[in-house]
Design a protein around this motif. Structure first.
Motif, PDB file in Angstrom:
ATOM      1  N   ARG A 342      14.194  -3.594   0.993  1.00  0.00           N
ATOM      2  CA  ARG A 342      15.279  -4.512   0.613  1.00  0.00           C
ATOM      3  C   ARG A 342      15.693  -4.296  -0.840  1.00  0.00           C
ATOM      4  O   ARG A 342      16.877  -4.278  -1.157  1.00  0.00           O
ATOM      5  CB  ARG A 342      14.820  -5.971   0.855  1.00  0.00           C
ATOM      6  CG  ARG A 342      15.731  -7.024   0.208  1.00  0.00           C
ATOM      7  CD  ARG A 342      17.138  -6.982   0.794  1.00  0.00           C
ATOM      8  NE  ARG A 342      18.083  -7.794   0.047  1.00  0.00           N
ATOM      9  CZ  ARG A 342      18.904  -7.321  -0.888  1.00  0.00           C
ATOM     10  NH1 ARG A 342      18.922  -6.041  -1.197  1.00  0.00           N
ATOM     11  NH2 ARG A 342      19.739  -8.130  -1.490  1.00  0.00           N
ATOM     12  N   HIS A 391      21.991 -12.164   0.129  1.00  0.00           N
ATOM     13  CA  HIS A 391      21.448 -13.495  -0.111  1.00  0.00           C
ATOM     14  C   HIS A 391      22.183 -14.518   0.753  1.00  0.00           C
ATOM     15  O   HIS A 391      22.781 -15.474   0.242  1.00  0.00           O
ATOM     16  CB  HIS A 391      21.552 -13.807  -1.592  1.00  0.00           C
ATOM     17  CG  HIS A 391      21.379 -12.584  -2.467  1.00  0.00           C
ATOM     18  ND1 HIS A 391      20.214 -11.844  -2.459  1.00  0.00           N
ATOM     19  CD2 HIS A 391      22.221 -11.929  -3.309  1.00  0.00           C
ATOM     20  CE1 HIS A 391      20.348 -10.815  -3.295  1.00  0.00           C
ATOM     21  NE2 HIS A 391      21.562 -10.841  -3.817  1.00  0.00           N
ATOM     22  N   HIS A 398      26.422  -9.048   0.451  1.00  0.00           N
ATOM     23  CA  HIS A 398      26.865  -7.754  -0.064  1.00  0.00           C
ATOM     24  C   HIS A 398      27.523  -7.021   1.093  1.00  0.00           C
ATOM     25  O   HIS A 398      26.834  -6.539   2.004  1.00  0.00           O
ATOM     26  CB  HIS A 398      25.696  -6.962  -0.634  1.00  0.00           C
ATOM     27  CG  HIS A 398      25.093  -7.644  -1.815  1.00  0.00           C
ATOM     28  ND1 HIS A 398      25.853  -7.996  -2.909  1.00  0.00           N
ATOM     29  CD2 HIS A 398      23.849  -8.089  -2.068  1.00  0.00           C
ATOM     30  CE1 HIS A 398      25.102  -8.604  -3.793  1.00  0.00           C
ATOM     31  NE2 HIS A 398      23.882  -8.683  -3.305  1.00  0.00           N
ATOM     32  N   GLU A 432      27.555 -12.672  -8.132  1.00  0.00           N
ATOM     33  CA  GLU A 432      26.519 -12.276  -9.092  1.00  0.00           C
ATOM     34  C   GLU A 432      26.809 -10.974  -9.828  1.00  0.00           C
ATOM     35  O   GLU A 432      26.199 -10.704 -10.839  1.00  0.00           O
ATOM     36  CB  GLU A 432      25.155 -12.173  -8.390  1.00  0.00           C
ATOM     37  CG  GLU A 432      25.175 -11.296  -7.140  1.00  0.00           C
ATOM     38  CD  GLU A 432      23.811 -11.138  -6.484  1.00  0.00           C
ATOM     39  OE1 GLU A 432      22.941 -11.976  -6.715  1.00  0.00           O
ATOM     40  OE2 GLU A 432      23.644 -10.155  -5.741  1.00  0.00           O
ATOM     41  N   HIS A 433      27.742 -10.175  -9.352  1.00  0.00           N
ATOM     42  CA  HIS A 433      27.999  -8.892 -10.028  1.00  0.00           C
ATOM     43  C   HIS A 433      29.081  -8.994 -11.085  1.00  0.00           C
ATOM     44  O   HIS A 433      29.182  -8.142 -11.956  1.00  0.00           O
ATOM     45  CB  HIS A 433      28.418  -7.817  -9.018  1.00  0.00           C
ATOM     46  CG  HIS A 433      27.339  -7.460  -8.042  1.00  0.00           C
ATOM     47  ND1 HIS A 433      27.569  -6.687  -6.931  1.00  0.00           N
ATOM     48  CD2 HIS A 433      26.020  -7.767  -8.000  1.00  0.00           C
ATOM     49  CE1 HIS A 433      26.434  -6.534  -6.246  1.00  0.00           C
ATOM     50  NE2 HIS A 433      25.489  -7.192  -6.883  1.00  0.00           N
TER      51      HIS A 433
HETATM   52 ZN    ZN Z   1      22.385  -9.120  -4.770  1.00  0.00          ZN
END
Ligand code: ZN
Ligand code: MLT
Length: 481
Positions: A342, A391, A398, A432-433
């Motif tokens: 993962r 997530h 993603h 988050e990116h």
């Molecule tokens: Zn991530």
């Protein structure tokens, strides 16, 4: 700041010309030796790309800062000669935020990597922005404390970069993202002024929350030269299980039911069948062969009893919602066998296709089954492979579009479809990116012109010469007061 300045259209900055670059280099040579001021193309190469698919953008100069005063000196020289400065942590960004798209100076924080202090009673850690996040995690864990945000790149990314992008990770489900742990920041503003933001105390209600503005600003409003992060007590007991399902939609219905039952595991990570295929090809035997999707379910607590009870309750809900099997890790080695594939999944998927575009969309958790069904439909309609993992417990997926040069147009169309569906479901285009360069042109799909105008006005106030990381986050447009 005049109304006229606030409402003027933002301009795209120009690349610095040879005379500007000569002058700024001369100014920097007074302070930085050749180990810290890189001028030769072969030494600058490494700073022309990051972990995004945004291509190569060569900086004209690279400076490696070792102190806050170094950062101030670079910004002073850059302001004087009107040369753009792009701050960079360790280059693991996924949205192209650290790429110098107009050339100029890349200011690397890699040498500001010292953990300056762990204050156990105050439950906080102070560190330089270039500190590797995994080093910080391990150092505080040795003192019985815990820094929960765990971007999968934690062994190679920096804490300053995490703050700049508001990074997340699997454990965000229970513990939140980087922003929930920022207590104080030392920041050099584009004008070279040094400000201390936030407080090194557990609480503060003093003035505007300017530190929050820096979190997630992706190096466009200021350069972080020190962070103080809140910590929590280390949860010593952890239980991990691998739960298999027939397909991703079934898995997502189960994880939605787990949360609705009032259980908050520390992770509910989903892998769809494309992600599983890639893992099986690279590391056979890690995940059940008959699963069409899996969830990595992990709970933690102060005692083994507490962690195990939570895991059992969550597993029961999954079983009631169609889980095919629940495999409980018996020891640390088995936990590692589950997490290893993962943690490197993004890299594994990249190896399966010549090109990959990686999104990090978030939808309200209740919409995850609808979103996964849409992802699969979009892949079929656009005739490209679209993997989904991540997530899912907090609605964050993603979505990876995998393709080759002959299907670029269909891949771009699939990405746009995914973004549009995310927004339609009440979601957000980055969990988050960050927006960086890659998602900049999608921002108007999520945010109103007025909201982007407010952000342009903030940018113009803090960076009047528009030299700090130009061209990122906000698409060109008009500022609004
Ligand atoms: Zn991530
Ligand atoms: C992850 O969770 O693995 C990364 O944030 C995802 C990615 O690199 O696409």
């Amino acid at each position: 700041m005049s109304i006229e300045l606030l409402t003027r259209p933002t301009r795209e900055p120009l690349r610095p010309g040879p005379a500007q670059l000569r002058e700024v280099r001369k100014a920097l040579e007074d302070r930085f030796d050749e180990e810290r001021l890189l001028v030769n193309a072969d030494r600058r190469q490494a700073y022309a790309q990051d972990w995004s698919s945004a291509g190569r953008h060569m900086p004209d100069l690279v400076v490696k800062a070792e102190s806050t005063a170094d950062v101030q000196a670079v910004l002073a020289a850059a302001t004087e000669h009107q040369v753009p400065v792009t701050p960079r942590g360790l280059g693991t960004g996924k949205a192209g935020g650290a790429l110098p798209i107009y050339g100029g100076i890349v200011l690397s924080m890699e040498r500001m990597n010292r953990i300056e202090g762990i204050e156990v009673a105050d439950m906080q850690v102070t560190a330089g922005p270039g500190t590797v996040t995994g080093d910080l995690m391990r150092a505080v864990e040795e003192q019985g404390l815990f820094y929960p945000p765990d971007p999968n790149s934690f062994d190679i990314c920096s804490i300053g970069g995490n703050v700049a992008c508001n990074a997340g990770g699997p454990r965000a489900l229970k513990y939140g993202t980087t922003k929930n742990y920022v207590r104080a920041l030392q920041v050099v503003l584009p004008t070279g002024k040094l400000v201390q933001l936030g407080q090194r105390t557990a609480k503060s209600s003093t003035g505007y929350r300017v530190a929050d503005l820096i979190v997630g600003s992706e190096g466009t409003l200021g350069i972080i030269t020190q962070v103080t992060m809140r910590l929590i007590p280390r949860p010593d007991a952890v239980e991990t299980a691998l739960v298999s399902f027939a397909n991703a939609v079934r898995a997502s219905e189960a994880l939605t039911a787990v949360i609705a039952a009032g259980i908050v595991p520390r992770t509910l990570e989903l892998l769809d069948h494309h992600a599983l295929d890639a893992v099986r090809a690279k590391t056979p035997g890690r995940f059940p062969d008959d699963a069409g999707a899996v969830i990595i379910l992990e709970t933690d607590g102060r005692t083994a009893k507490q962690a195990f009870e939570d895991l059992e309750r969550a597993a029961d809900v999954c079983t009631a919602h169609g889980a095919l099997d629940v495999l409980l890790a018996q020891d640390e080695a088995q936990r590692k066998r589950i997490w290893e594939p993962r943690r490197v999944l993004s890299v594994t998927l990249r190896e399966t296709a010549p090109r990959k575009i990686s999104e990090d969309i978030v939808v309200p958790r209740s919409q995850i089954p609808t979103m996964l069904a849409a992802v699969s439909r979009i892949g079929e309609q656009r005739r490209v492979r679209v993997a989904a993992y991540g997530h899912a417990g907090d609605g964050n997926l993603h979505v990876n579009v995998l393709f080759d040069d002959s299907s670029t147009e269909r891949a771009d169309a699939a990405v746009r479809d995914v973004i549009c569906e995310t927004v339609r479901l009440g979601g957000t285009i980055s969990g988050e990116h960050g927006i960086g360069l890659l998602k900049r042109d999608f921002l108007p799909l999520e945010q109103s012109e007025d909201l982007m105008g407010v952000q342009r006005a903030l940018k113009a106030t803090l960076d009047p010469h528009h030299i700090l990381n130009p061209g990122k986050v906000l698409p060109p447009g008009v500022s609004a007061p």
